[in-house]
Design an enzyme around this catalytic site. Structure first.
Site, short mmCIF file in Angstrom:
data_model
loop_
_atom_site.label_atom_id
_atom_site.label_comp_id
_atom_site.label_asym_id
_atom_site.label_seq_id
_atom_site.Cartn_x
_atom_site.Cartn_y
_atom_site.Cartn_z
N HIS A 1 0.86 -1.19 0.00
CA HIS A 1 0.00 0.00 0.00
C HIS A 1 0.90 1.24 0.00
O HIS A 1 1.59 1.51 0.99
CB HIS A 1 -0.92 0.00 1.22
CG HIS A 1 -1.93 -1.09 1.20
ND1 HIS A 1 -2.39 -1.71 2.34
CD2 HIS A 1 -2.58 -1.69 0.17
CE1 HIS A 1 -3.28 -2.64 2.01
NE2 HIS A 1 -3.40 -2.63 0.70
N GLU B 1 1.35 3.80 2.93
CA GLU B 1 1.86 3.32 4.21
C GLU B 1 3.38 3.40 4.21
O GLU B 1 4.09 2.39 4.26
CB GLU B 1 1.35 1.90 4.47
CG GLU B 1 -0.16 1.87 4.63
CD GLU B 1 -0.74 0.45 4.65
OE1 GLU B 1 0.04 -0.53 4.66
OE2 GLU B 1 -1.98 0.33 4.65
N HIS C 1 3.11 -3.42 7.04
CA HIS C 1 2.06 -2.44 6.73
C HIS C 1 2.09 -1.30 7.73
O HIS C 1 2.79 -1.34 8.75
CB HIS C 1 0.68 -3.10 6.77
CG HIS C 1 0.38 -3.95 5.58
ND1 HIS C 1 -0.37 -3.52 4.52
CD2 HIS C 1 0.76 -5.22 5.27
CE1 HIS C 1 -0.46 -4.48 3.61
NE2 HIS C 1 0.22 -5.51 4.05
N GLU D 1 1.63 -4.59 11.51
CA GLU D 1 1.10 -3.24 11.43
C GLU D 1 1.91 -2.30 12.32
O GLU D 1 2.14 -2.59 13.49
CB GLU D 1 -0.37 -3.22 11.89
CG GLU D 1 -1.31 -4.06 11.04
CD GLU D 1 -1.74 -3.36 9.78
OE1 GLU D 1 -1.26 -2.24 9.53
OE2 GLU D 1 -2.58 -3.91 9.05
#
Length: 999
Positions: free
Chosen positions: A799, A802, A896, A981
């Site tokens: 992504h 990010e 991420h 994350e």
């Protein structure tokens, strides 16, 4: 009982107390004349019990008591004590929408309006009860429509004005708020909002709120009024011709794909052309560029950390679908192509030695290329005092280098560039040729002769006096007109650069950026990416959000609507209309975003120091507006500029809980402080009045937008500053970082192999790294241990928005090639296969979530398309190949960033935990599961200060079945398959939590 607790009341309800009381009321109401000594206590009990009984309204209907209650109310209009009791019961009856609707049909609202109008301070208790009952009735949409059609909305506004004007001492705030609640419910319907606007409701409430802002204990009134103003604000479309991206890309095999825009978007170029400022960076000749974001499901969150709890209905409960199923999504013979991506499995020690010699020979042949600054790759104890030197410094200049034998490579070494083609038989020669291509891209078209340029800096002499020659102004020789030659600026810039930014070289960055392929055909380098940045020398606490900041911003929006005299509405930057972006407009900032990873579509000057900003959608898409990165200049110092990013899409953001955007000042950088810093105050994130219609949204309609608003005081006048959603990390930054790491590693200890996984859809190489330890010796046992080490497969940046994922990957790579004993042990135990950037095209073109195909690549792992999703297709193919030879990774982890939670945490996969959470019975005899998937998170929880085990989840959702984590777990049989994350914001506990007192 009258003084009884809630528990006693619930006990009475469970024993049929509500029904008994309603029967008693029916009997008492038929008594003539009514016995108030019995009736009043009975009504009080009904009001108390009804308040606790969720089914009270239905019980009233069943007992046919609605008409009785209304009749008692009418009969007591002149007797305020029994009337008040009747109104209490009427209110609890109306708590059920069906009962409330029936009461409305039978004339309850007309009755209540007789009680509350006209304005009077007599019988306040009765008026308060009547207003409460009316608010309960208006929760019914049919009652709201009836109230609007009979003109009650205007009457409520006039009544509210009377109470507001006459309640000077604020003794009756509960009456005023009750009337606002009536307006709040009545404006839940479209007809109510339209009538509210026609009745000057926006002006009335806005004026009353301004009067309340200075009052104490008036927050309930201000909050409710602000909610009504937000809801009734006339809806508008974004001030753009279409919400589709300004950039488009023709997809392979898709005749209907839109062609790239001409003009402002440019054509596909391989290099940059001359603009404003020329940098002689290379020794060249005259011919010589939501959640995994998995948890980003959009929910309107009100609590800090934006905790998104998985909905049980989304959990996968089919055990057959949860079981590991090694299946191929392509012909098995295709897997053979990935053998060459695992050269470590076929090497013998002599070949490794030979390869090392070939590398030296290659470096000698490419000495005309810029060489990397030689950095000591630090261990854990040397990070705070990095020993590094610039390309022109000698060892004697720097003093002895501790451990030089282990880490130093010759300063004359040339860098290796990315591979534009891949040939396993002679990979080194290809790298050399590609590097030459990178330096002479423009020779392919001599007529065009594109030369890239750094973003122009102010050209007046005064600007540079304090930058380069603070004590010797006479040494500057301006051209006629008081301007400096660009060549002088370039030379001074490079002389000024200290070369002390670890693992960064402007030369390397420029060389890599020169051959990046972008849709706009970027011709400018942003200064922060070229110059580099250092971490701030101090910790900074999260921003303490001021009370009422969101309310104040909403009221400012309303003021703009009803008092538009000072609104300029001047477009000062527009990707779609370049003529609007000309610099030098008097009294306004100058914006720019056409550089790598940049994203700003349009800037509109609202007032002298306020600007609305619109982000560009992802390429070939009409959504995913969140990432921004742009340049701003021509500012005044110490003046608060307000910026409103008006087309955000996420329902909530850490900007509401202490997060700030980041800012980079060119003047600060040239004065020796090259840093991205957290900046901004009065920050909040809220739903605005902009909507998407089908015409501008490519068929999408009704989508809500959100505003991120912040104010900034720039540190210098006429500075050049860059603002971004998060610390930018471009594709060229990554590629130049890999170059420097490769040259500065210890080749005797670190096995490093950089290959090209594939070419992206946009024609950019996607690098694949292999890192492990060199064999201890030529002994058979050492060579076997070298080849048989288990794999760890790491990926990042699927992504584009990010960017924190890339910073975490950067730290991972630097650690893995360092001299730290733990890194050395990891290299000896594992082979690391790393794809540091899965979506280069998205990163390059300033996307937030998608690739050039307009697809979220982390939702394509189930069935990736080799043409549309090449990086996912080949990463999955490599994983298939490893599994086919019995070498499936021990660990797979996809890096991420998370926009709604703090700290760092993992998502994993577990059959049993998923079934337990879904409420399914789990037969442990039938379903067995290795709990090893929890081992790594538990270790991280103990050793990593930023990691939080309690935020981890091991549930498998249906909506995540095509993500990397789930597919690798299910199809490759990798037990330890994770999404990691990392927060955009900060840590809420542990070592990295910064106390608010630290300022």
């Amino acid at each position: 009982f009258s003084a009884g607790t809630g528990r006693r009341i619930h006990y009475v309800i469970s024993k049929g107390g509500s029904e008994a009381l309603l029967q008693a009321l029916t009997a008492a109401a038929r008594t003539e004349p009514p016995d108030h000594s019995t009736l009043l206590p009975l009504l009080r009990l009904l009001a108390r019990v009804g308040h606790r009984d969720r089914k009270f309204g239905l019980k009233v209907q069943k007992a046919e008591a609605t008409d009785i209650i209304l009749s008692l109310t009418r009969r007591n209009l002149g007797h305020h004590l029994p009337l008040t009791h009747c109104l209490w019961v009427l209110r609890v009856c109306a708590s059920n929408v069906t009962t409330g609707t029936m009461l409305g049909i039978n004339g309850a609202m007309e009755l209540l309006f007789k009680v509350i109008t006209p304005y009077s301070k007599r019988h306040i208790r009765t008026v308060r009860a009547a207003i409460g009952a009316l608010a309960a009735l208006l929760k019914s949409k049919s009652n709201s429509r009836r109230a609007v059609s009979r003109g009650y909305l205007g009457g409520l506004l006039r009544l509210y004005q009377d109470w507001h004007r006459n309640d000077v001492s604020n003794n009756y705030t509960y009456i005023r708020r009750g009337l606002l609640l009536c307006l709040k419910y009545i404006t839940n319907i479209q007809l109510g909002r339209e009538t509210f606007l026609v009745s000057q409701g926006m002006e009335i409430l806005f004026t009353s709120v301004q009067d309340c802002l200075s009052g104490k204990n008036l927050d309930p009134i201000i909050t409710t009024a602000t909610q009504i103003l937000r809801k009734c604000f006339p809806k508008e479309h974004l001030p753009v011709a279409t919400v589709r991206s300004s950039y488009s890309f023709p997809l392979p095999g898709n005749a209907k794909a839109e062609l790239p825009h001409e003009g402002s978007e440019g054509k596909w170029l391989k290099g940059y052309r001359v603009e404003h400022l020329y940098l002689c960076l290379l020794p060249t000749s005259a011919g010589d560029y939501e959640s995994d974001g998995e948890d980003e499901a959009e929910k309107d969150l009100n609590e800090e950390d934006g905790e998104t709890k998985e909905e049980d209905y989304d959990l996968e409960t089919d055990v057959n679908k949860l079981r590991s199923k090694p299946v191929l999504d392509r012909p098995e013979e295709e897997l053979g192509q990935y053998e060459a991506m695992c050269p470590e499995l076929s090497h013998i020690f002599q070949e490794l030695e030979l390869e090392s010699k070939e590398e030296k020979s290659l470096e000698d042949r490419t000495e005309s290329l810029p060489s990397a600054p030689s950095h000591l790759i630090p261990n854990a104890t040397s990070v705070k005092h990095p020993n590094c030197r610039w390309r022109n410094q000698s060892v004697s200049d720097m003093g002895p280098d501790p451990g030089e034998q282990d880490f130093k490579v010759p300063l004359q070494s040339g860098r290796k560039n990315e591979e534009f083609r891949w040939d396993q038989s002679d990979e080194k020669r290809d790298v050399a040729e590609a590097a030459q291509d990178a330096n002479f891209c423009e020779e392919e078209d001599p007529a065009r002769s594109p030369v890239f340029a750094l973003r122009p800096l102010p050209g007046d002499v005064a600007w540079y006096k304090t930058m380069f020659y603070p004590h010797c102004e006479a040494s500057i020789s301006p051209c006629p007109g008081g301007r400096l030659e660009s060549s002088d600026i370039a030379r001074n810039l490079l002389e000024t650069h200290r070369g002390d930014i670890l693992f960064h070289s402007p030369h390397f960055y420029a060389a890599r950026a020169k051959c990046v392929k972008s849709i706009p055909g970027y011709r400018d380098l942003s200064f922060p990416d070229f110059w580099g940045h250092q971490p701030p020398p101090y910790s900074k606490p999260m921003l303490e959000r001021q009370h009422g900041v969101q309310r104040d911003k909403v009221l400012d929006d309303v003021r703009r609507l009803i008092q538009p005299d000072d609104v300029l509405g001047r477009t000062v930057f527009d990707l779609d209309e370049p003529s609007c972006s000309s610099p030098g407009a008097p009294g306004c900032l100058t914006f720019f975003s056409k550089f790598e990873s940049g994203n700003l579509r349009k800037a509109i000057q609202v007032r002298e120091f306020e600007y609305d900003l619109i982000m560009n959608a992802d390429v070939n898409s009409n959504q995913h507006h969140q990432w921004f990165y742009f340049e701003v200049r021509d500012m005044k110092s110490a003046v608060p500029y307000r910026f409103n990013v008006i087309n955000c899409e996420k329902f909530n953001s850490q900007f509401n809980y202490g997060m700030q955007l980041v800012m980079y000042s060119v003047k600060e950088a040239l004065q020796g402080r090259p840093r991205w810093i957290r900046a901004g105050h009065d920050i909040c994130y809220y739903k605005n009045h902009y909507r998407c219609n089908a015409a501008t949204g490519g068929g999408v309609r009704g989508k809500f937008y959100y505003t991120l608003t912040f104010s900034i005081k720039f540190p210098h006048k006429d500075d050049v500053c860059y603002l971004a959603y998060h610390y930018p990390y471009t594709y060229s930054t990554m590629m130049s970082h890999l170059d420097i790491l490769e040259q500065n590693r210890n080749p005797k200890k670190v096995y490093w192999k950089q290959q090209t996984l594939c070419q992206t859809l946009g024609g950019n190489p996607c690098p694949l790294l292999t890192i492990t330890a060199m064999p201890e010796s030529e002994n058979r046992d050492d060579l076997e241990q070298f080849c048989n080490r288990p794999y760890v497969f790491l990926t990042a940046r699927v992504h584009p928005g990010e960017s924190n994922a890339s910073w975490v990957m950067k730290g991972t790579l630097e650690f893995l090639v360092s001299s730290d004993p733990i890194a050395d042990l990891l290299r000896k135990c594992f082979i690391f296969k790393i794809v540091p950037m899965l979506n280069p095209d998205g990163v390059i073109n300033g996307n937030h979530r998608c690739s050039l195909s307009g697809d979220d690549l982390n939702r394509q792992w189930l069935t990736p398309n080799s043409q549309l999703h090449p990086t996912i297709y080949h990463a999955k193919g490599l994983l298939y190949y490893l599994r086919s030879i019995g070498r499936a990774p021990l660990v797979f982890c996809d890096y991420h960033g998370h926009s709604q939670k703090k700290n760092v945490f993992l998502y994993g996969c577990s059959i049993k935990e998923t079934l337990w959470q879904a409420g399914c019975m789990v037969d442990t005899a039938v379903i067995t599961e290795d709990v090893g998937y929890r081992t790594l998170p538990k270790i991280l929880d103990k050793v990593a200060p930023a990691f939080v085990m309690n935020s981890c989840s091991f549930l498998v959702e249906k909506s995540r079945e095509s993500t990397a984590r789930v597919v690798v777990w299910k199809e490759m049989g990798v037990l330890r398959s994770y999404t990691m994350e990392s927060t955009y914001c900060s840590c809420s506990h542990g070592l990295y939590k910064v106390s608010k007192a630290f300022k």
